[in-house]
Motif scaffolding. Sequence first.
Motif, PDB file in Angstrom:
ATOM      1  N   THR A 148      20.203  30.879  44.122  1.00  0.00           N
ATOM      2  CA  THR A 148      19.310  29.717  44.068  1.00  0.00           C
ATOM      3  C   THR A 148      19.515  28.863  42.825  1.00  0.00           C
ATOM      4  OG1 THR A 148      17.595  31.060  42.998  1.00  0.00           O
ATOM      5  CG2 THR A 148      17.547  30.928  45.413  1.00  0.00           C
ATOM      6  N   ASP A 149      20.392  29.310  41.930  1.00  0.00           N
ATOM      7  CA  ASP A 149      20.649  28.615  40.664  1.00  0.00           C
ATOM      8  C   ASP A 149      19.345  28.385  39.900  1.00  0.00           C
ATOM      9  OD1 ASP A 149      22.196  27.371  38.675  1.00  0.00           O
ATOM     10  OD2 ASP A 149      21.913  25.372  39.565  1.00  0.00           O
ATOM     11  N   THR A 150      18.556  29.456  39.772  1.00  0.00           N
ATOM     12  CA  THR A 150      17.265  29.351  39.087  1.00  0.00           C
ATOM     13  C   THR A 150      17.055  30.529  38.133  1.00  0.00           C
ATOM     14  OG1 THR A 150      16.166  30.489  40.918  1.00  0.00           O
ATOM     15  CG2 THR A 150      16.132  28.071  40.944  1.00  0.00           C
ATOM     16  N   TRP A 151      16.265  30.263  37.080  1.00  0.00           N
ATOM     17  CA  TRP A 151      15.861  31.275  36.121  1.00  0.00           C
ATOM     18  C   TRP A 151      14.372  31.573  36.277  1.00  0.00           C
ATOM     19  CZ3 TRP A 151      19.068  33.820  32.740  1.00  0.00           C
ATOM     20  CH2 TRP A 151      20.345  33.268  32.525  1.00  0.00           C
ATOM     21  N   THR A 152      14.011  32.827  36.101  1.00  0.00           N
ATOM     22  CA  THR A 152      12.604  33.227  36.065  1.00  0.00           C
ATOM     23  C   THR A 152      12.429  34.214  34.910  1.00  0.00           C
ATOM     24  OG1 THR A 152      13.024  35.032  37.635  1.00  0.00           O
ATOM     25  CG2 THR A 152      12.230  32.929  38.542  1.00  0.00           C
ATOM     26  N   GLU A 153      11.183  34.483  34.551  1.00  0.00           N
ATOM     27  CA  GLU A 153      10.892  35.484  33.527  1.00  0.00           C
ATOM     28  C   GLU A 153      10.489  36.796  34.181  1.00  0.00           C
ATOM     29  OE1 GLU A 153       8.752  34.726  29.809  1.00  0.00           O
ATOM     30  OE2 GLU A 153       8.494  32.669  30.551  1.00  0.00           O
ATOM     31  N   THR A 154      10.816  37.899  33.494  1.00  0.00           N
ATOM     32  CA  THR A 154      10.325  39.202  33.906  1.00  0.00           C
ATOM     33  C   THR A 154       9.698  39.884  32.690  1.00  0.00           C
ATOM     34  OG1 THR A 154      10.859  41.250  35.092  1.00  0.00           O
ATOM     35  CG2 THR A 154      12.496  40.436  33.522  1.00  0.00           C
TER      36      THR A 154
END
Length: 326
Positions: A81-87
């Motif tokens: 998806t060419d996306t960044w998220t936080e974990t």
Amino acid sequence: MSKLKFLITLLVLSNTILAHAESASYGVWHNAASTLEKRTEIAAAALDGKIYAVGGFSQPSLSNVLDFAVSRMVEVYDPATDTWTETTPLPEGRHHAGIAALDGYLYVIGGFTKGGLSVWRAAATLYQFNPVNQTWRELKPMPTARGALGVTVYQGHLYAIGGYDGDNNSAAVEVFDPQTNIWTSVAAMPTARDHLAVVTASDKIYAIGGRPSLNYRKNMDVVEAYDSATNQWHSRAKLPTARSGIAAGVIDGRIYVVGGESGEGTFNTHEMYLPDEDRWVVLPPMPTARHGLGAAVVNGRLHVISGGLTPGASFSQVHEVFTPTR
């Protein structure tokens, strides 16, 4: 212009064009989604088709001043998806840590953390991340506390190599078995150094470049390979450009080394090592020169993430991807 000068000029120009064409034929760079936050001195690794960018220094702000900008942040990139998220963030902030993925878990080893009024306290901690429930747990620490080390995986074990212990460079090579939660030591690296790159390729472990005592004005071109069958290290062809603060990844048995810093500036240099030939090839440079960057390989592509644009404390959200074509 005489005929001789014309022929010499033509020959030089032809060789330059051929060299550029050969370099470019190995692959191309493109931009991917920027990270969520500007950071440097991060650790990055691929796990289950995603990329984790861990810790480092964040750009200083009022919100992180009490932590001296040492980051606990963990960002996850999904190439689909060419996306960044936080974990879930690290239990404690780390910069210059080692990282690797093994058997479905992410491991963050050593690094530096804050202690008193310093941000250079060497750590021995080993954190394991479970992506299923997004939790961290602490396992048995390394025997030798150190940061700016290299970490790689070989035959189901984690190898923590080199670094700086707060006073001196370490040549330690300590091996962790996740099945038993036990560390052991093997033959020390011949050249003690920090800010090196460590990878596994062609049944050998390679320790590439680096610097002595955190001094980027004394960059090294040393390349040494470890053979676990004989428990011995051997010198290999030197890194064409002496560098430290670098990152590296392996695609189809080839080692790609990018970035770095020196007293004169940062490197956009990109060089590939062919282990079977003990030979280096100069490749198209990174679009953005950086040091303290992270690198990870997913689907045969080298992702190069964050890092400082100038020597020392500088930060970026840059995310560039190299796709080999041969």
